[in-house]
Scaffold this active site. Sequence first.
Site, PDB file in Angstrom:
ATOM      1  N   CYS A   7     -85.436  -1.212 -85.908  1.00 49.43           N
ATOM      2  CA  CYS A   7     -85.091  -1.066 -84.486  1.00 49.43           C
ATOM      3  C   CYS A   7     -85.601   0.265 -83.934  1.00 49.43           C
ATOM      4  CB  CYS A   7     -83.584  -1.188 -84.272  1.00 49.43           C
ATOM      5  SG  CYS A   7     -83.132  -0.973 -82.535  1.00 49.43           S
ATOM      6  N   CYS A  10     -82.814   2.394 -82.238  1.00 49.89           N
ATOM      7  CA  CYS A  10     -81.992   3.101 -83.222  1.00 49.89           C
ATOM      8  C   CYS A  10     -82.748   4.325 -83.749  1.00 49.89           C
ATOM      9  CB  CYS A  10     -81.598   2.177 -84.366  1.00 49.89           C
ATOM     10  SG  CYS A  10     -80.257   1.033 -83.954  1.00 49.89           S
ATOM     11  N   HIS A  49     -75.800  -0.277 -82.494  1.00 51.93           N
ATOM     12  CA  HIS A  49     -76.783  -1.354 -82.369  1.00 51.93           C
ATOM     13  C   HIS A  49     -76.101  -2.675 -82.029  1.00 51.93           C
ATOM     14  CE1 HIS A  49     -80.582  -3.481 -82.994  1.00 51.93           C
ATOM     15  NE2 HIS A  49     -79.769  -4.470 -83.321  1.00 51.93           N
ATOM     16  N   GLY A  96     -87.814 -11.971 -71.149  1.00 57.03           N
ATOM     17  CA  GLY A  96     -88.735 -10.873 -71.411  1.00 57.03           C
ATOM     18  C   GLY A  96     -88.171  -9.753 -72.256  1.00 57.03           C
ATOM     19  N   THR A  98     -87.974  -7.589 -75.172  1.00 54.18           N
ATOM     20  CA  THR A  98     -88.901  -7.311 -76.279  1.00 54.18           C
ATOM     21  C   THR A  98     -88.287  -6.406 -77.331  1.00 54.18           C
ATOM     22  OG1 THR A  98     -89.851  -5.451 -75.066  1.00 54.18           O
ATOM     23  CG2 THR A  98     -90.958  -7.595 -74.838  1.00 54.18           C
ATOM     24  N   HIS A 101     -82.269  -4.398 -78.947  1.00 52.73           N
ATOM     25  CA  HIS A 101     -81.149  -3.447 -78.935  1.00 52.73           C
ATOM     26  C   HIS A 101     -80.802  -3.355 -77.451  1.00 52.73           C
ATOM     27  CE1 HIS A 101     -79.280   0.579 -80.382  1.00 52.73           C
ATOM     28  NE2 HIS A 101     -78.955   0.423 -79.089  1.00 52.73           N
ATOM     29  N   HIS A 103     -80.226  -2.817 -73.732  1.00 54.95           N
ATOM     30  CA  HIS A 103     -80.637  -1.668 -72.912  1.00 54.95           C
ATOM     31  C   HIS A 103     -80.625  -2.063 -71.443  1.00 54.95           C
ATOM     32  CE1 HIS A 103     -84.206  -3.909 -74.222  1.00 54.95           C
ATOM     33  NE2 HIS A 103     -84.754  -3.606 -73.052  1.00 54.95           N
ATOM     34  N   HIS A 105     -82.344  -1.140 -67.910  1.00 53.34           N
ATOM     35  CA  HIS A 105     -83.429  -0.437 -67.221  1.00 53.34           C
ATOM     36  C   HIS A 105     -82.899   0.102 -65.889  1.00 53.34           C
ATOM     37  CE1 HIS A 105     -86.910  -2.457 -69.445  1.00 53.34           C
ATOM     38  NE2 HIS A 105     -85.937  -3.302 -69.707  1.00 53.34           N
TER      39      HIS A 105
END
Length: 117
Positions: A7, A10, A49, A96, A98, A101, A103, A105
């Site tokens: 990852c 991570c 994670h 989408g 990719t 983990h 997240h 934006h």
Amino acid sequence: MTEPTSCIFCAIINKKITARIEKESANVLAFHDTNPVAPVHILIVPKVHVNNIYQMSNEDSSLLGEIILTANFVAKANKLDQTGYRLVINTGEDAGQTVHHVHCHVIGGRSLAWPPG
Ligand code: AMP
Ligand code: ZN
């Protein structure tokens, strides 16, 4: 969840690879995206994670709150609060995602089209 050795987020959290860090707390890290799609493009991740947001539950409500409030901080620090910005959490391949983990934006600094593709 145990972090997979592969990852990349991570690895950033554990300072094994570098990132341009915007804000760090005990639970959350915010850093600049290496492939920005707008003048401001920052990612906010939990330090624990988790593959995607769908795997989070009531137990994670405080962590989820901190992620969104960190987005508020990032938006204000980058002067996006005056003009607007977008929070995006891609979940799963069709959306989408990719990096698996979770997240968030924070995208802003230009006019953004809607709907997304
Ligand atoms: P997503 O497509 O929603 O999974 O978003 C993953 C994001 O991670 C993309 O915008 C990538 O540009 C970004 N990314 C991948 N590797 C790194 C890295 N080492 N540092 C910062 N951002 C990264
Ligand atoms: Zn991870």
